[in-house]
Design an enzyme around this catalytic site. Structure first.
Site, PDB file in Angstrom:
ATOM      1  N   GLY A  41       0.737  -1.305   0.005  1.00  0.00           N
ATOM      2  CA  GLY A  41       0.202   0.099  -0.207  1.00  0.00           C
ATOM      3  C   GLY A  41       0.749   1.295  -0.036  1.00  0.00           C
ATOM      4  N   SER A  42       0.446   2.545  -0.705  1.00  0.00           N
ATOM      5  CA  SER A  42       0.723   3.691  -0.573  1.00  0.00           C
ATOM      6  C   SER A  42       0.757   4.203   0.908  1.00  0.00           C
ATOM      7  CB  SER A  42       0.428   4.503  -1.554  1.00  0.00           C
ATOM      8  OG  SER A  42       0.659   4.028  -2.899  1.00  0.00           O
ATOM      9  N   GLY A  43       1.492   5.341   1.063  1.00  0.00           N
ATOM     10  CA  GLY A  43       1.304   5.962   2.343  1.00  0.00           C
ATOM     11  C   GLY A  43       2.447   5.556   3.341  1.00  0.00           C
ATOM     12  N   HIS A  44       3.474   4.839   2.927  1.00  0.00           N
ATOM     13  CA  HIS A  44       4.812   4.268   3.604  1.00  0.00           C
ATOM     14  C   HIS A  44       5.910   4.946   2.942  1.00  0.00           C
ATOM     15  CE1 HIS A  44       1.954   1.867   5.883  1.00  0.00           C
ATOM     16  NE2 HIS A  44       1.524   1.315   4.651  1.00  0.00           N
ATOM     17  N   LYS A  94       5.623  -8.476   2.274  1.00  0.00           N
ATOM     18  CA  LYS A  94       5.491  -8.261   3.917  1.00  0.00           C
ATOM     19  C   LYS A  94       4.399  -9.075   4.433  1.00  0.00           C
ATOM     20  CE  LYS A  94       5.336  -3.771   3.399  1.00  0.00           C
ATOM     21  NZ  LYS A  94       5.605  -3.924   1.904  1.00  0.00           N
ATOM     22  N   ASP A  99      -1.484  -8.599   1.125  1.00  0.00           N
ATOM     23  CA  ASP A  99      -0.025  -8.680   0.086  1.00  0.00           C
ATOM     24  C   ASP A  99       0.184 -10.076  -0.039  1.00  0.00           C
ATOM     25  OD1 ASP A  99      -0.011  -5.966   0.558  1.00  0.00           O
ATOM     26  OD2 ASP A  99       1.774  -5.818   1.624  1.00  0.00           O
ATOM     27  N   HIS A 207       0.096   0.806  10.247  1.00  0.00           N
ATOM     28  CA  HIS A 207      -1.160   1.370   9.774  1.00  0.00           C
ATOM     29  C   HIS A 207      -1.998   1.781  10.932  1.00  0.00           C
ATOM     30  CE1 HIS A 207      -0.184  -1.934   6.965  1.00  0.00           C
ATOM     31  NE2 HIS A 207      -0.363  -0.949   6.072  1.00  0.00           N
TER      32      HIS A 207
END
Length: 238
Positions: A41-44, A94, A99, A207
């Site tokens: 996911g994006s945001g990391h 991960k 995922d 998250h």
């Protein structure tokens, strides 16, 4: 974010129709060495596009905010990074349900196409039990070390089975523990005041998942009590 990365990094390019970034020289390197793909996911940020380069990842698959990338996007990355008869491709994933599911399905589809693909799952979060599999330890900061170890092995020309073994060894050896002074901001959600500046949380997830313990904020010295001290995890202060 994708447009910004491409504008500032001429060594990368985007796979048409997908939020997949690859090395600009991917057609060359995929014929000479094992390629490495990671994502999530994006945001990391800078994960995962920031880890593309020589001796590191060959491609990154970018999902939505805190959301796993689709099987189609992952499969597009694999098909860009390897072809039949090439050295092959390693997926570095991960330990999160989405995922593992989507990367695993893409791997099976790629193998059905005759592509040589392997996968390693990273679960380095010491806040959770190791023996609970997909619901146990999460893949967090230690994943970067697996990128580097596997990337170095691939860069030296090792075959896929050897690169896979090196990555597995690194994943089995690394452990990390998160210590948070604030929680993350979830898209579309109000900012949490659970920590409110006076507490710390041990094992907070990337998250916003709850950690294992909540404490009033100690000094940096007393914080050393909670850091594992190999080999016996001996506490380093009274």
């Amino acid at each position: 974010m994708v447009a910004g990365v491409l504008a500032t990094t001429p060594s990368l390019r985007k796979v048409v129709g997908h939020n997949v970034l690859v090395r600009a020289d991917i057609e060359t390197i995929r014929c000479t060495q094992v390629t490495l793909i990671s994502g999530g996911g994006s945001g990391h940020e800078p994960a995962h596009a920031g880890y593309i380069g020589a001796g590191m990842l060959s491609a990154a698959v970018l999902g939505g905010m805190f959301a796993s990338p689709s099987v189609g996007a992952i499969l597009a990355a694999i098909r860009t990074c390897t072809v039949r008869g090439a050295p092959g491709c390693l997926l570095i994933v991960k330990n999160y349900t989405g995922d593992r599911l989507n990367f695993g399905l893409a791997l099976e589809k790629a193998r059905a196409d005759g592509l040589d693909v392997e996968m390693v799952v990273v679960a380095d979060d010491c806040a959770l039990p190791r023996d609970k599999g997909i619901t146990g330890r999460r893949g967090v900061a230690g994943t970067v070390f697996v990128h580097k170890v596997a990337g170095a092995a691939a860069e030296t020309g090792l075959p896929l089975d050897s690169v896979h073994a090196e990555a597995m060894s690194a994943a089995d050896s690394v452990g990390t523990l998160g210590v948070a002074l604030t929680t993350c901001t979830l898209p579309g959600q109000p900012v949490s005041d659970r920590l409110s500046g006076s507490k710390i949380e041990i094992g907070l997830g990337i998250h916003g998942e709850s950690g294992i313990r909540l404490y009033h904020a100690p000094t940096h010295w007393s914080m050393r009590c909670w850091l594992p001290s190999p080999p016996a995890q001996i506490r380093t202060c009274q």
